[in-house]
Design a protein around this motif. Sequence first.
Motif, short mmCIF file in Angstrom:
data_model
loop_
_atom_site.label_atom_id
_atom_site.label_comp_id
_atom_site.label_asym_id
_atom_site.label_seq_id
_atom_site.Cartn_x
_atom_site.Cartn_y
_atom_site.Cartn_z
N SER A 70 42.75 27.59 42.09
CA SER A 70 42.19 26.43 41.30
C SER A 70 41.32 27.36 40.28
CB SER A 70 41.12 25.90 41.81
OG SER A 70 39.87 26.62 42.24
N VAL A 71 41.15 28.58 40.14
CA VAL A 71 40.59 29.45 39.08
C VAL A 71 41.61 30.29 38.34
CG1 VAL A 71 38.47 29.19 40.33
CG2 VAL A 71 39.82 31.41 40.44
N GLN A 72 41.26 30.55 36.98
CA GLN A 72 42.13 31.64 36.37
C GLN A 72 41.44 33.08 36.12
OE1 GLN A 72 42.60 30.70 32.35
NE2 GLN A 72 43.51 32.54 31.80
N TRP A 73 42.10 33.96 37.10
CA TRP A 73 41.28 35.31 37.31
C TRP A 73 41.37 35.93 35.96
CZ3 TRP A 73 38.67 36.26 41.18
CH2 TRP A 73 38.76 35.14 42.40
N ILE A 74 40.55 36.73 35.69
CA ILE A 74 40.35 37.34 34.20
C ILE A 74 40.53 38.99 34.47
CG2 ILE A 74 38.86 37.65 31.99
CD1 ILE A 74 37.57 35.16 32.79
N THR A 94 31.05 48.31 45.00
CA THR A 94 30.30 47.27 44.13
C THR A 94 31.26 46.73 43.12
OG1 THR A 94 28.30 48.33 45.17
CG2 THR A 94 28.28 46.86 43.09
N PHE A 95 31.19 45.62 42.99
CA PHE A 95 32.33 45.34 41.82
C PHE A 95 31.95 43.76 41.07
CE2 PHE A 95 33.75 42.97 45.64
CZ PHE A 95 34.13 41.57 45.25
N ASN A 96 32.40 43.49 39.96
CA ASN A 96 32.41 42.17 39.54
C ASN A 96 33.86 41.71 39.22
OD1 ASN A 96 29.52 42.16 38.89
ND2 ASN A 96 30.15 43.48 37.05
N ALA A 97 33.91 40.34 39.77
CA ALA A 97 35.21 39.86 39.72
C ALA A 97 35.04 38.51 38.63
CB ALA A 97 35.64 39.31 40.98
N TYR A 98 35.64 38.61 37.53
CA TYR A 98 35.59 37.57 36.53
C TYR A 98 36.71 36.55 36.59
CZ TYR A 98 32.38 40.83 34.38
OH TYR A 98 31.17 42.00 34.08
N PHE A 99 36.24 35.30 36.48
CA PHE A 99 37.26 34.11 36.53
C PHE A 99 36.67 33.11 35.60
CE2 PHE A 99 34.21 33.70 40.04
CZ PHE A 99 33.85 32.43 40.00
N PHE A 100 37.80 32.05 35.26
CA PHE A 100 37.49 31.12 34.44
C PHE A 100 37.67 29.87 35.40
CE2 PHE A 100 38.65 27.98 31.35
CZ PHE A 100 37.65 27.98 30.19
#
Length: 128
Positions: A70-74, A94-100
């Motif tokens: 359902s999300v758009q992974w960036i 440790t990470f950041n996963a960005y999504f729309f």
Amino acid sequence: MNCYCGNNKTYNECCEIFHINHGITATAEQLMRSRYSAFVLANGDYLMATHHTSTRPIKEKKAIVKWAKSVQWIRLEIIESSKGSKEDNEGTVTFNAYFFENGKVDVINEKSAFVKENNCWFYIGLSK
């Protein structure tokens, strides 16, 4: 095109190898990156197989896959890896996963814990 996980290799040369070999990675960070790519591809089987049995959310698999679709992974941004090398039996990433989602950019910021058993890395959950 670069792999979903952000490496300069193609998906076929990077995370697809781990997706085919059931998550056999040399390091915790490789497993983290391959799990991110599995989220991008909504590969629930891989996410379950690489999640340690002590914390594996089998009952949530369908919901996880539905949300991943359902999300758009960036992009994935690795902030820090601690231990998790070929010689270690535990590690953190440790990470950041960005999504729309829902018209806005959001981010998952997590310090994930990993454990190696029988020479295979597994995701445990949030690091304490």
